[in-house]
Design a protein around this motif. Structure first.
Motif, mmCIF file in Angstrom:
data_model
loop_
_atom_site.group_PDB
_atom_site.id
_atom_site.type_symbol
_atom_site.label_atom_id
_atom_site.label_comp_id
_atom_site.label_asym_id
_atom_site.label_seq_id
_atom_site.Cartn_x
_atom_site.Cartn_y
_atom_site.Cartn_z
ATOM 1 N N ARG A 7 -7.381 8.986 4.521
ATOM 2 C CA ARG A 7 -9.183 9.010 4.522
ATOM 3 C C ARG A 7 -9.652 7.596 5.050
ATOM 4 O O ARG A 7 -10.879 7.938 5.557
ATOM 5 C CB ARG A 7 -9.250 9.019 2.999
ATOM 6 C CG ARG A 7 -10.802 8.829 2.570
ATOM 7 C CD ARG A 7 -10.982 9.518 1.024
ATOM 8 N NE ARG A 7 -12.352 9.373 0.774
ATOM 9 C CZ ARG A 7 -13.080 9.724 -0.331
ATOM 10 N NH1 ARG A 7 -11.873 10.159 -1.326
ATOM 11 N NH2 ARG A 7 -14.109 9.452 -0.742
ATOM 12 N N PHE A 8 -8.951 6.648 5.078
ATOM 13 C CA PHE A 8 -9.717 5.399 5.421
ATOM 14 C C PHE A 8 -9.278 4.941 6.994
ATOM 15 O O PHE A 8 -8.923 3.813 7.335
ATOM 16 C CB PHE A 8 -9.563 4.293 4.402
ATOM 17 C CG PHE A 8 -9.960 4.585 3.082
ATOM 18 C CD1 PHE A 8 -11.383 4.483 2.959
ATOM 19 C CD2 PHE A 8 -9.062 4.687 1.990
ATOM 20 C CE1 PHE A 8 -11.775 4.915 1.920
ATOM 21 C CE2 PHE A 8 -9.590 4.789 0.506
ATOM 22 C CZ PHE A 8 -10.955 4.938 0.502
ATOM 23 N N ILE A 46 -14.298 -0.347 -2.544
ATOM 24 C CA ILE A 46 -14.038 0.897 -2.734
ATOM 25 C C ILE A 46 -13.024 1.671 -1.669
ATOM 26 O O ILE A 46 -13.122 2.824 -1.601
ATOM 27 C CB ILE A 46 -15.023 1.808 -2.802
ATOM 28 C CG1 ILE A 46 -16.131 1.639 -1.677
ATOM 29 C CG2 ILE A 46 -15.967 1.381 -4.168
ATOM 30 C CD1 ILE A 46 -17.252 2.380 -1.387
ATOM 31 N N THR A 47 -12.455 0.734 -1.083
ATOM 32 C CA THR A 47 -11.573 1.116 -0.021
ATOM 33 C C THR A 47 -9.928 0.469 -0.116
ATOM 34 O O THR A 47 -9.879 -0.652 -0.739
ATOM 35 C CB THR A 47 -11.916 0.975 1.523
ATOM 36 O OG1 THR A 47 -11.886 -0.442 1.728
ATOM 37 C CG2 THR A 47 -13.461 1.488 1.583
ATOM 38 N N THR A 48 -9.164 1.029 0.775
ATOM 39 C CA THR A 48 -7.825 -0.034 0.944
ATOM 40 C C THR A 48 -8.149 -1.139 1.782
ATOM 41 O O THR A 48 -9.224 -1.295 2.466
ATOM 42 C CB THR A 48 -6.784 0.964 1.518
ATOM 43 O OG1 THR A 48 -7.364 1.125 2.789
ATOM 44 C CG2 THR A 48 -6.277 2.202 0.836
ATOM 45 N N HIS A 76 1.639 -5.608 -5.617
ATOM 46 C CA HIS A 76 0.684 -5.485 -6.669
ATOM 47 C C HIS A 76 -0.527 -4.835 -5.905
ATOM 48 O O HIS A 76 -1.128 -5.647 -4.988
ATOM 49 C CB HIS A 76 0.413 -6.556 -7.424
ATOM 50 C CG HIS A 76 1.344 -7.137 -8.289
ATOM 51 N ND1 HIS A 76 2.011 -6.554 -9.286
ATOM 52 C CD2 HIS A 76 1.994 -8.340 -8.020
ATOM 53 C CE1 HIS A 76 2.991 -7.287 -9.785
ATOM 54 N NE2 HIS A 76 3.054 -8.484 -8.973
ATOM 55 N N GLY A 77 -1.156 -3.748 -6.301
ATOM 56 C CA GLY A 77 -2.613 -3.083 -5.671
ATOM 57 C C GLY A 77 -2.404 -2.376 -4.360
ATOM 58 O O GLY A 77 -1.228 -2.350 -3.612
ATOM 59 N N ASN A 78 -3.510 -2.342 -3.703
ATOM 60 C CA ASN A 78 -3.730 -1.815 -2.385
ATOM 61 C C ASN A 78 -3.612 -0.202 -2.422
ATOM 62 O O ASN A 78 -4.560 0.596 -2.662
ATOM 63 C CB ASN A 78 -2.905 -2.310 -1.249
ATOM 64 C CG ASN A 78 -3.700 -2.318 -0.074
ATOM 65 O OD1 ASN A 78 -4.851 -1.859 0.110
ATOM 66 N ND2 ASN A 78 -3.268 -2.904 1.124
ATOM 67 N N VAL A 79 -2.306 0.111 -2.570
ATOM 68 C CA VAL A 79 -2.277 1.669 -2.719
ATOM 69 C C VAL A 79 -0.879 1.909 -3.648
ATOM 70 O O VAL A 79 0.077 1.163 -3.652
ATOM 71 C CB VAL A 79 -1.898 2.423 -1.477
ATOM 72 C CG1 VAL A 79 -3.182 2.655 -0.420
ATOM 73 C CG2 VAL A 79 -0.938 1.994 -0.665
ATOM 74 N N ARG A 108 4.518 3.322 -8.105
ATOM 75 C CA ARG A 108 4.576 2.101 -8.696
ATOM 76 C C ARG A 108 3.354 1.125 -8.020
ATOM 77 O O ARG A 108 2.972 1.546 -6.785
ATOM 78 C CB ARG A 108 5.924 1.428 -8.628
ATOM 79 C CG ARG A 108 6.977 1.770 -9.493
ATOM 80 C CD ARG A 108 6.734 1.723 -11.005
ATOM 81 N NE ARG A 108 7.621 1.629 -11.855
ATOM 82 C CZ ARG A 108 8.361 0.786 -12.600
ATOM 83 N NH1 ARG A 108 7.734 -0.491 -12.259
ATOM 84 N NH2 ARG A 108 9.447 0.751 -13.129
ATOM 85 N N GLY A 109 2.912 -0.003 -8.745
ATOM 86 C CA GLY A 109 1.982 -0.799 -7.915
ATOM 87 C C GLY A 109 0.598 -1.055 -8.270
ATOM 88 O O GLY A 109 0.172 -2.024 -7.778
ATOM 89 N N GLY A 110 0.100 0.235 -8.469
ATOM 90 C CA GLY A 110 -1.208 0.116 -8.892
ATOM 91 C C GLY A 110 -2.030 0.300 -7.705
ATOM 92 O O GLY A 110 -1.273 0.682 -6.474
ATOM 93 N N ALA A 111 -3.387 0.284 -7.421
ATOM 94 C CA ALA A 111 -4.158 0.809 -6.250
ATOM 95 C C ALA A 111 -5.209 -0.050 -6.311
ATOM 96 O O ALA A 111 -5.773 -0.928 -7.264
ATOM 97 C CB ALA A 111 -4.483 2.027 -6.082
ATOM 98 N N PHE A 112 -6.175 -0.154 -5.193
ATOM 99 C CA PHE A 112 -7.385 -0.893 -4.736
ATOM 100 C C PHE A 112 -8.404 -0.524 -5.873
ATOM 101 O O PHE A 112 -9.238 -1.288 -6.240
ATOM 102 C CB PHE A 112 -8.105 -0.725 -3.467
ATOM 103 C CG PHE A 112 -8.170 0.644 -3.366
ATOM 104 C CD1 PHE A 112 -9.533 1.018 -3.571
ATOM 105 C CD2 PHE A 112 -7.454 1.700 -2.820
ATOM 106 C CE1 PHE A 112 -10.166 2.435 -3.567
ATOM 107 C CE2 PHE A 112 -8.088 3.163 -2.596
ATOM 108 C CZ PHE A 112 -9.230 3.359 -2.913
ATOM 109 N N ASN A 113 -8.270 0.605 -6.533
ATOM 110 C CA ASN A 113 -9.321 1.165 -7.449
ATOM 111 C C ASN A 113 -8.781 1.030 -8.839
ATOM 112 O O ASN A 113 -9.603 1.566 -9.942
ATOM 113 C CB ASN A 113 -9.823 2.689 -7.004
ATOM 114 C CG ASN A 113 -8.784 3.418 -7.366
ATOM 115 O OD1 ASN A 113 -7.530 3.195 -7.264
ATOM 116 N ND2 ASN A 113 -9.227 4.769 -7.332
ATOM 117 N N MET A 114 -7.979 0.427 -9.114
ATOM 118 C CA MET A 114 -7.125 0.557 -10.525
ATOM 119 C C MET A 114 -7.172 -1.037 -11.136
ATOM 120 O O MET A 114 -7.386 -1.850 -10.386
ATOM 121 C CB MET A 114 -5.804 0.868 -10.518
ATOM 122 C CG MET A 114 -5.855 2.176 -10.100
ATOM 123 S SD MET A 114 -6.272 3.424 -11.147
ATOM 124 C CE MET A 114 -5.176 3.277 -12.433
#
Length: 332
Positions: A126-127, A203-205, A222-225, A266-272
């Motif tokens: 998407r990005f 609001i994006t990666t 941790h994070g990103n996607v 695992r790891g979470g994401a940019f919007n979490m």
């Protein structure tokens, strides 16, 4: 000639370290006298299962894809989260000692859009406007495995694969072991310095590897996607049966059950939020989900060995209730 088992020796070292750490925790005066650096080092050794064992030593680089994988030697660590963790979710397994008996390699970063396009063609992200160095996303579990299988076939044909190894998704245990990198805390370091999450990402990666890596060199754990793992979801750990001398381990080479309805990410994401970026946090989704928050990281590993679910424990049979009428009847 030394006939002792290297695994048993590792477990003996782990037991010794655990006993020493427990003694320090119970005796406050001794803990206070222990230099802070030494105590921190003891806890790190416990988390990583002692000095990291023999296994892969050098990074693997696939030059034309710009894909680098870092070596992760075999070892033992504490997986899961303690019940005292205020951010803990009920789906997280209780902390248990897990042993990974074989080393593996893991992607230094999440697979990028450029790497995906070079191997697979069309970019599903998407990005996509963020360019080749942003993580590929909007990929289902089967899409991620298709990337790994195509890479395996190509590298095997070129004679560049170690014997018995394939490109695949990391198991949950492999992922958490590499994410923790010898740490016991909820995150492997300063979250703001290491992760893109809801507090700092917009609001994006984000382009991979802009944040600080963990102690073993991995970026964006941790994070990103969100990152697909190999495992089907299961409430607890499931590994091969213990062998002699391994009874104290909670699980050995766990790879989830053989079947299921949802795979683990695992790891979470940019919007979490930060709770979802913790090392022990698990998300479970149908493998067909291909949300714009989902990507993956490649492992080079011996193929995972899922185990069948153990049979349910038999219910204890209650003794039959006495018949009050029969008890009151007179004897003949």
């Amino acid at each position: 000639m030394n006939t002792s088992s290297p695994r048993r020796g590792s477990l003996t070292r782990l037991s010794s370290v655990f006993t020493a750490s427990l003694s320090l925790a119970l005796a406050g005066t001794l803990a206070a006298q222990e230099p802070a650096g030494d105590l921190d080092r003891t806890l790190s050794i416990l988390a990583a299962g002692g000095p990291r064992e023999a296994g892969p030593k050098n990074p693997v680089t696939i030059t034309d894809l710009g894909l680098e994988l870092l070596p992760v030697p075999a070892g033992t660590f504490l997986m899961g989260s303690p019940r005292s963790d205020l951010l803990r979710y009920t789906d997280e397994p209780d902390q248990a000692t897990v042993s990974l008996t074989r080393g593996f390699w893991l992607g230094k970063t999440e697979v990028t859009q450029g790497q995906w396009e070079a191997l697979m063609g069309a970019n599903p992200s998407r990005f996509s406007r963020l360019g080749a160095n942003a993580p590929v996303e909007s990929v289902a579990w089967a899409d991620a495995m298709a990337f790994c299988e195509k890479l395996t076939a190509r590298e095997q044909a070129a004679g560049r694969l170690p014997a018995g190894y394939v490109y695949t998704l990391p198991t949950e245990a492999q992922w958490e072991y590499a994410c923790r990198a010898g740490t016991l805390d909820p995150h492997a370091g300063d979250l703001d310095a290491m992760a893109w999450y809801s507090k700092n990402s917009g609001i994006t990666t984000e382009i991979v590897a802009q944040k600080q890596p963990n102690a073993w060199g991995f970026h964006d754990m941790h994070g990103n996607v969100w990152e697909w793992t190999y495992d089907w979801h299961r409430g607890g750990l499931l590994g091969r049966p213990a062998k002699e001398g391994e009874e104290e381990l909670g699980a050995i080479d766990p790879a989830g059950p053989t079947t299921g309805e949802r795979r683990v990410l695992r790891g979470g994401a940019f919007n979490m939020p930060e709770a979802a970026a913790r090392s022990a946090y698990r998300l479970r989704l149908p493998p067909t989900d291909a949300k714009y928050t989902i990507g993956f990281r490649v492992a080079l590993s011996v193929p995972p060995d899922p185990q069948p679910e153990p049979p349910p424990r038999p219910r204890r049979q209650r003794p039959p209730e006495p018949d009050p009428e029969a008890a009151a009847a007179p004897s003949p």
